[in-house]
Every structure is written in structure tokens, then in C-alpha cells.
Design a protein around this motif. Structure first.
Motif, PDB file in Angstrom:
ATOM      1  N   ILE A 107      13.380   0.871   6.340  1.00 62.66           N
ATOM      2  CA  ILE A 107      12.023   1.432   6.246  1.00 62.66           C
ATOM      3  C   ILE A 107      11.535   1.420   4.797  1.00 62.66           C
ATOM      4  O   ILE A 107      10.377   1.090   4.512  1.00 62.66           O
ATOM      5  CB  ILE A 107      11.987   2.874   6.790  1.00 62.66           C
ATOM      6  N   THR A 110      10.481  -2.042   3.802  1.00 65.90           N
ATOM      7  CA  THR A 110       9.190  -2.335   4.442  1.00 65.90           C
ATOM      8  C   THR A 110       8.055  -1.649   3.680  1.00 65.90           C
ATOM      9  O   THR A 110       7.019  -2.273   3.387  1.00 65.90           O
ATOM     10  CB  THR A 110       9.199  -1.854   5.903  1.00 65.90           C
ATOM     11  N   ASN A 111       8.222  -0.380   3.356  1.00 59.12           N
ATOM     12  CA  ASN A 111       7.179   0.362   2.642  1.00 59.12           C
ATOM     13  C   ASN A 111       6.936  -0.180   1.235  1.00 59.12           C
ATOM     14  O   ASN A 111       5.825  -0.087   0.707  1.00 59.12           O
ATOM     15  CB  ASN A 111       7.538   1.848   2.564  1.00 59.12           C
ATOM     16  N   TYR A 153      10.192   3.168  15.466  1.00 60.32           N
ATOM     17  CA  TYR A 153       9.384   3.138  14.242  1.00 60.32           C
ATOM     18  C   TYR A 153       8.472   1.919  14.215  1.00 60.32           C
ATOM     19  O   TYR A 153       7.265   2.023  13.956  1.00 60.32           O
ATOM     20  CB  TYR A 153      10.303   3.131  13.014  1.00 60.32           C
ATOM     21  N   TYR A 154       9.041   0.756  14.478  1.00 56.39           N
ATOM     22  CA  TYR A 154       8.243  -0.466  14.376  1.00 56.39           C
ATOM     23  C   TYR A 154       7.265  -0.639  15.536  1.00 56.39           C
ATOM     24  O   TYR A 154       6.251  -1.329  15.387  1.00 56.39           O
ATOM     25  CB  TYR A 154       9.160  -1.691  14.222  1.00 56.39           C
TER      26      TYR A 154
END
Length: 266
Positions: A107, A110-111, A153-154
Motif C-alpha cells: 500500500i 502504491t501511495n 483494498y484494491y
């Protein structure tokens, strides 16, 4: 113009196969590893350092990427590891580490990339999940939980990024011949009551790996998703997975009996 693709965990397993396959197809690949110097001379693409357990390593990642390229088109989240063992025997600290790497590390990467994707109004995020993110098996509790978490999440992120022309997809491999068991973490703590189940689970895991398919199939699926403008969110890879998912949702009792029968017959 060739697309620029970042592949995390590109030094072995699925990551290495994916990165090599995409490189052969003409894509410009940047791979990551905790120790890229060990692999830089062995792979045909650029390798840079990334430690999913280090916030500093992740926050400095974009600057290091954009020293190499002007634009990033696709992020492939692959890095992670397996905590293997009976749930009650695994220390909470090791379970937490599983989540810190597989979930939070993914995560955070990704962020770190999202602001650049939003600014350019394009991008694709492909995350390597697992069938255990949909159907859990004995001795995979923390690994399965981390993959379930990524799935949720995705799913949400996919909706949130649509207006920015950023596509989100998951690759869900089944059983493949990889080194995941060799690189797994477990515990020396043993609870006697679980001896029988533990032995069956270990034999079952060995059997599954031995019977696994060629992992090159996963790289081929990733290539298809890379080259599809609007890919499906869930991309199953492996024999019989559609039936397995159907059983998971509509006939879990049958699926449970199948798993227990396989355990006992291994």
C-alpha cells in the motif's frame, strides 16, 4: 514509445519472470530488490533498491525512479513473502510482520506512486495476489489474511481512481512451481495437539508445489493485463480456479470437505 514499468520483488519468483517477459516484449523495466547489487549483472533490466519494511526506502522511491525515466506508466506490486504454519503457533509479531510487508508495504509503494499517476492522468496498478486471498488453506492463516486484505483494498481503490484514468487489477495465481516455500518464514514453537495436522499440511504443501503449473503462465497473464486498456479487476491464473471460487461462494461445505479429503489422502 515503450512503456515504463516498475516491478517490485523482481529478483526471483514471479517478479523475475514477469520482469524478464515484459523486457523481452520491448517494455522498459525497472525492477526492485532489497539487495539489487546481487542481481544487477544477472538481469537485462535496471535494478534499484526497495525494502517494503522501510518507510525511508519507500518515500525516496519516486525520486530514484524518475532519475532513470521521465514517466512511469505501470506499477506491478509483486514483492512479499509467506508466513507458513499453524495459526496458533505463529507468534503475533511474525504475523504482524507478514502484514507490514505484504499489505502495508504494498500500500505504501502504491501511495508513493499515485500522485504521479494522478498528475499525468494515466497509469495502471497491477498487484500479484494469490488464490489464498480468496480461499484459505491450512497453515496459511496470516498469508491468506494479508492477501484477502489486499483484495479488499484494491477493490475500493479501483473505484476511486477511475476518474483519473488509472486502472487497477489483481492477478490471482493458483498453484505454481516457485520458490515461495523455500523463502517462507515459520516458527520453531510447536503445540503437540497440532502434530498430526501439521504433518499433513506440510505434505500437502509439498504435493501442491510438486503438482504446480509452469509459473511462466502467470507472466503471460500479466502481459495480457499490461496490454489491455481496461482490464478486469480479478484475473485468475491456473487450472480449476473458477470452480474453486464458485464453491467458495456458493457451496463452501463441499469445498471444505474437498480440502480435508486432500489433506488426509496426501
Amino acid at each position: 514509445m515503450s512503456k515504463n514499468i516498475l516491478v517490485t520483488g523482481a529478483s526471483s519468483g514471479f517478479g523475475l519472470l514477469i520482469a524478464n517477459d515484459l523486457h523481452k516484449k520491448g517494455y522498459n523495466i525497472i525492477g526492485t530488490s532489497r539487495n539489487p547489487e546481487k542481481y544487477a549483472s544477472k538481469v537485462p533490466f535496471k535494478m534499484i533498491a526497495l525494502d517494503l519494511d522501510s518507510d525511508q526506502s519507500i518515500t525516496t522511491l519516486p525520486d530514484r525512479i524518475f532519475k532513470e525515466i521521465g514517466q512511469l506508466d505501470i506499477l506491478i506490486n509483486n514483492a512479499g513473502f509467506l508466513v507458513n504454519g499453524i495459526a496458533e503457533e505463529i507468534p503475533i509479531e511474525l504475523g504482524r510482520k507478514q502484514f507490514e510487508t505484504n499489505f502495508w508495504g504494498t500500500i505504501k509503494v502504491t501511495n508513493a506512486i499515485l500522485p504521479y499517476f494522478r498528475k499525468q492522468k494515466s497509469g495502471k496498478i497491477i498487484t500479484i495476489g494469490s488464490i489464498t486471498g480468496l480461499v484459505a488453506f491450512p497453515s496459511t492463516a496470516y498469508y491468506a489474511a494479508s492477501k484477502h486484505a489486499l483484495e479488499g483494498y484494491y477493490k475500493a481503490l479501483r473505484f476511486e481512481l477511475t476518474e483519473f484514468n488509472i486502472r487497477v487489477a489483481m492477478i490471482e495465481p493458483g498453484s505454481f512451481k516457485t520458490n515461495i516455500m523455500e523463502n517462507s518464514s515459520t516458527t520453531l514453537n510447536r503445540i503437540e495437539d497440532y502434530n498430526s495436522l501439521r504433518n499433513k499440511s506440510e505434505k500437502y504443501a509439498d504435493f501442491i508445489v510438486e503438482q504446480g503449473e509452469d509459473p511462466a503462465i502467470v507472466a503471460e497473464k500479466v502481459l495480457k493485463v499490461v496490454e489491455t486498456d481496461k482490464p478486469e479487476f480479478r484475473n485468475l491464473v491456473g487450472k480449476g480456479l473458477s470452480v474453486l471460487i464458485l464453491l467458495q461462494h456458493f457451496a463452501y461445505g463441499i469445498l471444505e470437505k474437498m480440502i480435508l479429503k486432500q489433506l488426509n489422502n496426501t
